[in-house]
Design a protein around this motif. Structure first.
Motif, PDB file in Angstrom:
ATOM      1  N   ALA A   1      18.714  -4.996  20.742  1.00 55.26           N
ATOM      2  CA  ALA A   1      19.016  -5.826  21.958  1.00 55.26           C
ATOM      3  C   ALA A   1      20.376  -6.517  21.856  1.00 55.26           C
ATOM      4  O   ALA A   1      20.466  -6.906  23.220  1.00 55.26           O
ATOM      5  N   GLN A   2      20.839  -6.700  21.159  1.00 51.37           N
ATOM      6  CA  GLN A   2      22.103  -7.248  20.930  1.00 51.37           C
ATOM      7  C   GLN A   2      23.260  -6.893  21.986  1.00 51.37           C
ATOM      8  O   GLN A   2      24.249  -7.095  22.004  1.00 51.37           O
ATOM      9  N   ILE A   3      23.140  -5.259  21.855  1.00 52.88           N
ATOM     10  CA  ILE A   3      23.824  -4.608  22.584  1.00 52.88           C
ATOM     11  C   ILE A   3      23.347  -3.793  23.698  1.00 52.88           C
ATOM     12  O   ILE A   3      22.826  -2.590  23.608  1.00 52.88           O
ATOM     13  N   PRO A   4      23.326  -4.322  24.785  1.00 48.05           N
ATOM     14  CA  PRO A   4      22.584  -3.648  25.746  1.00 48.05           C
ATOM     15  C   PRO A   4      23.184  -2.339  26.278  1.00 48.05           C
ATOM     16  O   PRO A   4      24.208  -2.297  26.349  1.00 48.05           O
ATOM     17  N   GLY A   5      22.430  -1.403  26.603  1.00 48.49           N
ATOM     18  CA  GLY A   5      22.754  -0.043  26.736  1.00 48.49           C
ATOM     19  C   GLY A   5      22.918   0.809  25.691  1.00 48.49           C
ATOM     20  O   GLY A   5      23.134   1.987  25.897  1.00 48.49           O
ATOM     21  N   PHE A   6      23.008   0.421  24.378  1.00 51.60           N
ATOM     22  CA  PHE A   6      23.381   0.992  23.341  1.00 51.60           C
ATOM     23  C   PHE A   6      22.147   2.124  22.816  1.00 51.60           C
ATOM     24  O   PHE A   6      21.138   1.641  22.912  1.00 51.60           O
ATOM     25  N   VAL A   7      22.252   3.260  22.813  1.00 49.62           N
ATOM     26  CA  VAL A   7      21.425   4.116  22.301  1.00 49.62           C
ATOM     27  C   VAL A   7      21.941   4.960  21.302  1.00 49.62           C
ATOM     28  O   VAL A   7      22.950   5.562  21.535  1.00 49.62           O
ATOM     29  N   ARG A   8      21.300   5.065  20.055  1.00 51.80           N
ATOM     30  CA  ARG A   8      22.153   5.786  18.903  1.00 51.80           C
ATOM     31  C   ARG A   8      21.961   7.440  19.243  1.00 51.80           C
ATOM     32  O   ARG A   8      20.958   7.738  19.838  1.00 51.80           O
ATOM     33  N   CYS A   9      22.991   7.727  19.112  1.00 52.74           N
ATOM     34  CA  CYS A   9      23.103   9.448  19.554  1.00 52.74           C
ATOM     35  C   CYS A   9      22.726  10.123  18.101  1.00 52.74           C
ATOM     36  O   CYS A   9      23.091   9.772  16.830  1.00 52.74           O
ATOM     37  N   GLU A  10      21.655  10.963  18.293  1.00 52.25           N
ATOM     38  CA  GLU A  10      21.029  11.690  17.019  1.00 52.25           C
ATOM     39  C   GLU A  10      22.497  12.667  16.521  1.00 52.25           C
ATOM     40  O   GLU A  10      22.917  13.480  17.320  1.00 52.25           O
ATOM     41  N   LYS A  11      22.334  12.787  15.302  1.00 49.48           N
ATOM     42  CA  LYS A  11      23.228  13.671  14.577  1.00 49.48           C
ATOM     43  C   LYS A  11      22.813  15.032  14.398  1.00 49.48           C
ATOM     44  O   LYS A  11      21.698  15.117  14.251  1.00 49.48           O
TER      45      LYS A  11
ATOM     46  N   LYS B   1       0.894  -1.303   0.014  1.00 52.53           N
ATOM     47  CA  LYS B   1       0.063   0.034   0.030  1.00 52.53           C
ATOM     48  C   LYS B   1       0.841   1.364   0.179  1.00 52.53           C
ATOM     49  O   LYS B   1       1.748   1.323   0.594  1.00 52.53           O
ATOM     50  N   GLU B   2       0.506   2.321  -0.672  1.00 53.60           N
ATOM     51  CA  GLU B   2       1.193   3.372  -1.040  1.00 53.60           C
ATOM     52  C   GLU B   2       1.678   4.166   0.459  1.00 53.60           C
ATOM     53  O   GLU B   2       2.976   4.354   0.639  1.00 53.60           O
ATOM     54  N   GLU B   3       0.905   4.270   1.223  1.00 55.18           N
ATOM     55  CA  GLU B   3       1.500   4.775   2.418  1.00 55.18           C
ATOM     56  C   GLU B   3       2.627   3.882   3.553  1.00 55.18           C
ATOM     57  O   GLU B   3       3.590   4.431   3.661  1.00 55.18           O
ATOM     58  N   LEU B   4       2.232   2.777   3.170  1.00 56.75           N
ATOM     59  CA  LEU B   4       3.327   1.625   3.856  1.00 56.75           C
ATOM     60  C   LEU B   4       4.709   1.937   3.069  1.00 56.75           C
ATOM     61  O   LEU B   4       5.754   1.980   3.497  1.00 56.75           O
ATOM     62  N   LEU B   5       4.454   1.753   1.730  1.00 55.16           N
ATOM     63  CA  LEU B   5       5.769   1.866   0.915  1.00 55.16           C
ATOM     64  C   LEU B   5       6.437   3.208   1.110  1.00 55.16           C
ATOM     65  O   LEU B   5       7.698   3.236   1.247  1.00 55.16           O
ATOM     66  N   LYS B   6       5.812   4.331   1.279  1.00 51.94           N
ATOM     67  CA  LYS B   6       6.257   5.644   1.505  1.00 51.94           C
ATOM     68  C   LYS B   6       7.163   5.508   2.782  1.00 51.94           C
ATOM     69  O   LYS B   6       8.273   6.111   2.978  1.00 51.94           O
ATOM     70  N   THR B   7       6.744   5.033   3.947  1.00 52.43           N
ATOM     71  CA  THR B   7       7.301   4.900   5.256  1.00 52.43           C
ATOM     72  C   THR B   7       8.483   4.136   4.966  1.00 52.43           C
ATOM     73  O   THR B   7       9.627   4.556   5.566  1.00 52.43           O
ATOM     74  N   ALA B   8       8.319   3.101   4.275  1.00 55.63           N
ATOM     75  CA  ALA B   8       9.558   2.025   4.140  1.00 55.63           C
ATOM     76  C   ALA B   8      10.580   2.608   3.190  1.00 55.63           C
ATOM     77  O   ALA B   8      11.800   2.387   3.441  1.00 55.63           O
ATOM     78  N   GLU B   9      10.300   3.727   2.477  1.00 56.73           N
ATOM     79  CA  GLU B   9      11.144   4.354   1.351  1.00 56.73           C
ATOM     80  C   GLU B   9      12.030   5.181   2.249  1.00 56.73           C
ATOM     81  O   GLU B   9      12.962   5.803   1.630  1.00 56.73           O
ATOM     82  N   ASN B  10      11.526   5.717   3.342  1.00 54.61           N
ATOM     83  CA  ASN B  10      12.515   6.518   4.161  1.00 54.61           C
ATOM     84  C   ASN B  10      12.989   5.710   5.541  1.00 54.61           C
ATOM     85  O   ASN B  10      12.568   5.911   6.567  1.00 54.61           O
ATOM     86  N   PRO B  11      14.112   4.796   5.251  1.00 55.12           N
ATOM     87  CA  PRO B  11      14.492   3.980   6.460  1.00 55.12           C
ATOM     88  C   PRO B  11      15.246   5.034   7.289  1.00 55.12           C
ATOM     89  O   PRO B  11      15.760   5.820   7.406  1.00 55.12           O
ATOM     90  N   ILE B  12      14.518   4.149   8.718  1.00 61.36           N
ATOM     91  CA  ILE B  12      15.129   4.663   9.964  1.00 61.36           C
ATOM     92  C   ILE B  12      16.270   3.864  10.586  1.00 61.36           C
ATOM     93  O   ILE B  12      15.943   2.756  10.794  1.00 61.36           O
ATOM     94  N   LEU B  13      17.174   4.547  11.183  1.00 58.13           N
ATOM     95  CA  LEU B  13      18.052   3.509  11.707  1.00 58.13           C
ATOM     96  C   LEU B  13      17.518   3.071  13.095  1.00 58.13           C
ATOM     97  O   LEU B  13      17.029   3.755  13.857  1.00 58.13           O
ATOM     98  N   PRO B  14      17.636   1.877  13.720  1.00 56.81           N
ATOM     99  CA  PRO B  14      17.411   1.608  14.959  1.00 56.81           C
ATOM    100  C   PRO B  14      18.089   2.387  15.950  1.00 56.81           C
ATOM    101  O   PRO B  14      19.264   2.615  15.870  1.00 56.81           O
ATOM    102  N   SER B  15      17.152   2.618  16.902  1.00 54.62           N
ATOM    103  CA  SER B  15      17.905   3.654  17.975  1.00 54.62           C
ATOM    104  C   SER B  15      18.423   2.704  19.100  1.00 54.62           C
ATOM    105  O   SER B  15      19.658   3.191  19.666  1.00 54.62           O
ATOM    106  N   THR B  16      18.103   1.269  19.206  1.00 54.19           N
ATOM    107  CA  THR B  16      18.454   0.471  20.236  1.00 54.19           C
ATOM    108  C   THR B  16      18.693  -0.909  19.544  1.00 54.19           C
ATOM    109  O   THR B  16      18.178  -1.107  18.434  1.00 54.19           O
TER     110      THR B  16
END
Lengths: 227, 398
Positions: free
Chosen positions: A217-227, A200-215
């Motif tokens: 689970a494999q790295i306890p305590g990891f939080v991505r710093c926003e640039k 669906k168009e809306e779903l695809l539109k969201t997918a086409e602007n990928p977001i980096l995971p902020s955390t």
């Protein structure tokens, strides 16, 4: 960008490849994962998603992430011939990555499958999507596969009943090569591969602007710093 | 006989144990239980006996005599020590033996630890290891496994009582929802009933493991340990917390070969073990406030809920559909997440069920607390129902 002659001579001649048409899968949680092929210019973002896992020893993330990083860098910098990369996203967030390339017109070379969000069979679905690309959209006859983790061996070699073919050398080296033939793919496809098109168009539109995971689970305590 | 209670509980996070050896894992749960009871592992600690429940330490971890190793590691010498093996019911068997040791007057304080480290082998090897408890000539040699048995049992149940795959998914989702509130549970992902039962992708994301059982109808393979400190109720003042009383224990066996059972959908050992526990406790099924049932496969929760008398035979799945087994329902079952979502490290499971009941009866179960729970029933299921232990705990009024 101007590409000089010397640089041009280092770049492989690429084979025209059909695009992988995006699809979506309803996961066990009810979330919708969109699977789509990325463009070369999206690789830098994907590298950022992969990078934190390069030092995680558990479940062999270190070797898979490091090798995937270099393979994708090779794709970005035009040093690998006929490579592709598919990603899975949920609400735009990257949850898994797979890549591979064409060895030639008939044979595919599976590289890596990496799950960023575990516990939902995302890796299994992305691997199946990769095989779907080779067989159903690129019309290949077989794909060469190796595993670098026990999880991979169980998921691919055992569950797909892959054919052992130690006499051929997979580009990742190391362990003996296994092969998913067209016949094996047809045997297992219905049980392993799913998803719906068109997205669906809306779903695809969201997918086409990928977001980096902020955390991770494999790295306890990891939080991505926003640039 | 002296009355026996539980003075302390401990539990490792179920899942994959990566923090050391098998004995390290047992020690972690044991130390937590000893701390909870207010026992220090110094001279004069007062622990008379240690029982360790494990089905596979010798087979898959290449370590036997683990109870002796644990006693030394914990500095509990010269306490008596034995390792107990009774298949997946090893944990409850060890608790029963601890109970007997105190009730007989031989001991005043017993530490019971159950543990299993199963993820050191592949899934295939693990399945084979568990299958060694089946009848060697009539079952194992023909390639039968526990999931295969459960699949056949489920098929019969479906034909006889109208249970559907969706019913099993309802039970599964309920247990996963409970597990989210249990920090030691293996799985903290809550599946959507629609996604695993009704969606057109469900056949792939929730594939058959042993038809008609699908992935979300089967417990995961887990590592983990759980521990309880048993004490004589007449010495309750020695401990940090008021002990929860063991009100009843029942155990029963059935034919080793399932094919020899008159009615294969009946779990007679469950029925009898529960009846014995009720009789000993002077209670009835309707007196139970919370239950931990052995749902290695979701059909077992349904069948056991009938055999222990919560529901009529063939009505367990209807009760699950109606939400009667949810927290807040008529009889909340598997508030810990059950084996399905909390995990099932074989030797640990029976002890882990008791830990959950103690937490419920103490009012320490957090987001999964059953309001004002006073009595709890645990059913620990060995073999394919050929050796079952039922335990009833009761909170004594102040």
């Amino acid at each position: 960008m101007i590409v000089d002659k010397m640089e041009q001579s280092l770049r492989p001649v690429e084979t025209p490849m059909a695009e992988y048409p995006a699809k979506y899968i309803t996961l066990a949680t009810g979330e919708k994962m969109v699977v789509r092929q990325i463009k070369r210019e999206e690789v830098p973002l994907i590298l950022e998603a992969v990078k934190p896992l390069m030092t995680v020893e558990k479940d062999f993330y270190d070797i898979v992430a490091s090798r995937m990083y270099s393979e994708l860098l090779g794709y970005l910098r035009y040093r690998v011939k006929d490579e592709y990369c598919l990603i899975g996203t949920i609400d735009g967030v990257i949850v898994g990555i797979v890549n591979g390339r064409l060895l030639d017109e008939k044979v595919g070379m599976s590289y890596h499958t990496m799950t960023l969000r575990q516990g939902l069979r995302i890796g299994a679905q992305l691997f199946a999507a990769k095989m779907e690309y080779h067989f159903d959209f690129l019309n290949q006859e077989e794909v060469w596969i190796v595993a670098e983790s026990p999880n991979g061996f169980r998921r691919w070699m055992i569950e797909y009943e892959l054919e052992s073919r130690p006499e051929v050398w997979h580009e990742l080296g190391g362990v003996p090569t296994y092969v998913l033939t067209k016949a094996l793919w047809e045997k297992h496809k219905a049980a392993k591969c799913t998803g719906r098109r068109p997205v669906k168009e809306e779903l695809l539109k969201t997918a086409e602007n990928p977001i980096l995971p902020s955390t991770y689970a494999q790295i306890p305590g990891f939080v991505r710093c926003e640039k | 006989m002296r009355e026996v209670g539980i003075a302390g509980v401990g539990h490792t996070k179920f899942g994959k144990w990566t923090e050391g050896t098998f004995v390290d894992m047992l020690s972690k749960a044991a130390v937590e239980a000893l701390d909870d009871a207010g026992i220090r592992t110094v001279k004069g600690h007062g622990v008379d006996q240690v029982f360790v429940a494990s089905m596979g330490s010798g087979m898959i971890n290449r370590q036997s005599g683990v109870a002796s190793a644990l006693v030394d590691t914990l500095n509990l010498r010269p306490a008596m020590a034995e390792t107990i093996e009774n298949g997946p019911a090893s944990g409850a068997s060890a608790v029963k033996l601890g109970y007997m040791a105190i009730a007989s007057g031989m001991c005043n304080c017993v530490l019971v630890v159950g543990g299993e480290m199963m993820r050191v082998v592949s899934g295939w090897e693990g399945t084979d290891f568990v299958a060694t408890m089946l009848h060697p000539e009539a079952e194992y040699n023909y390639g039968l496994t526990l999931p295969a048995f459960a699949g056949m049992f489920t098929r019969l149940y479906m034909e006889k009582y109208g249970v559907t795959e969706r019913d099993l998914s309802i039970v599964s989702v309920k247990n996963h929802e409970n597990a989210v509130h249990n920090p030691v549970a293996h799985i903290h992902v809550v599946p959507s009933l629609y996604a695993i039962a009704d969606d057109e992708d469900a056949h792939v994301i929730n594939p058959y493991v042993a038809e008609p059982l699908r992935m979300y109808h089967v417990c995961p393979v887990s590592d983990g340990a759980a521990a309880v400190v048993l004490c004589a109720m007449d010495q309750a003042d020695r401990f940090a917390k008021k002990p929860v009383k063991i009100a009843g224990i029942g155990q029963a066996t059935d034919t080793h070969s399932v094919a020899e059972r008159e009615v294969p959908t009946d779990l007679l050992a469950v029925r009898l073990a529960a009846q014995r526990a009720y009789d000993m406790a002077g209670l009835k099924p309707q007196d139970i406030d919370v239950a931990e049932l052995h749902d290695a496969f979701q059909i077992l929760e349904v069948a056991e809920s009938e055999e222990v008398g919560f529901f009529e035979k063939g009505q367990g799945h209807i009760a699950a559909r109606n939400g009667e087994t949810r927290i807040g329902g008529k009889i909340p079952i598997n508030t810990s997440g059950g084996l399905k979502a909390k995990g099932h490290p074989l030797g640990a499971t029976g002890v882990s069920q008791i830990v959950e009941l103690v937490r419920q009866l103490r009012g320490e179960a957090g987001g999964r607390q059953v309001q004002d729970a006073k009595t709890g029933l645990a059913v620990n299921f060995g073999g394919f129902g050929n050796n079952v232990v039922a335990t009833i705990l009761a909170r004594e009024e102040e």
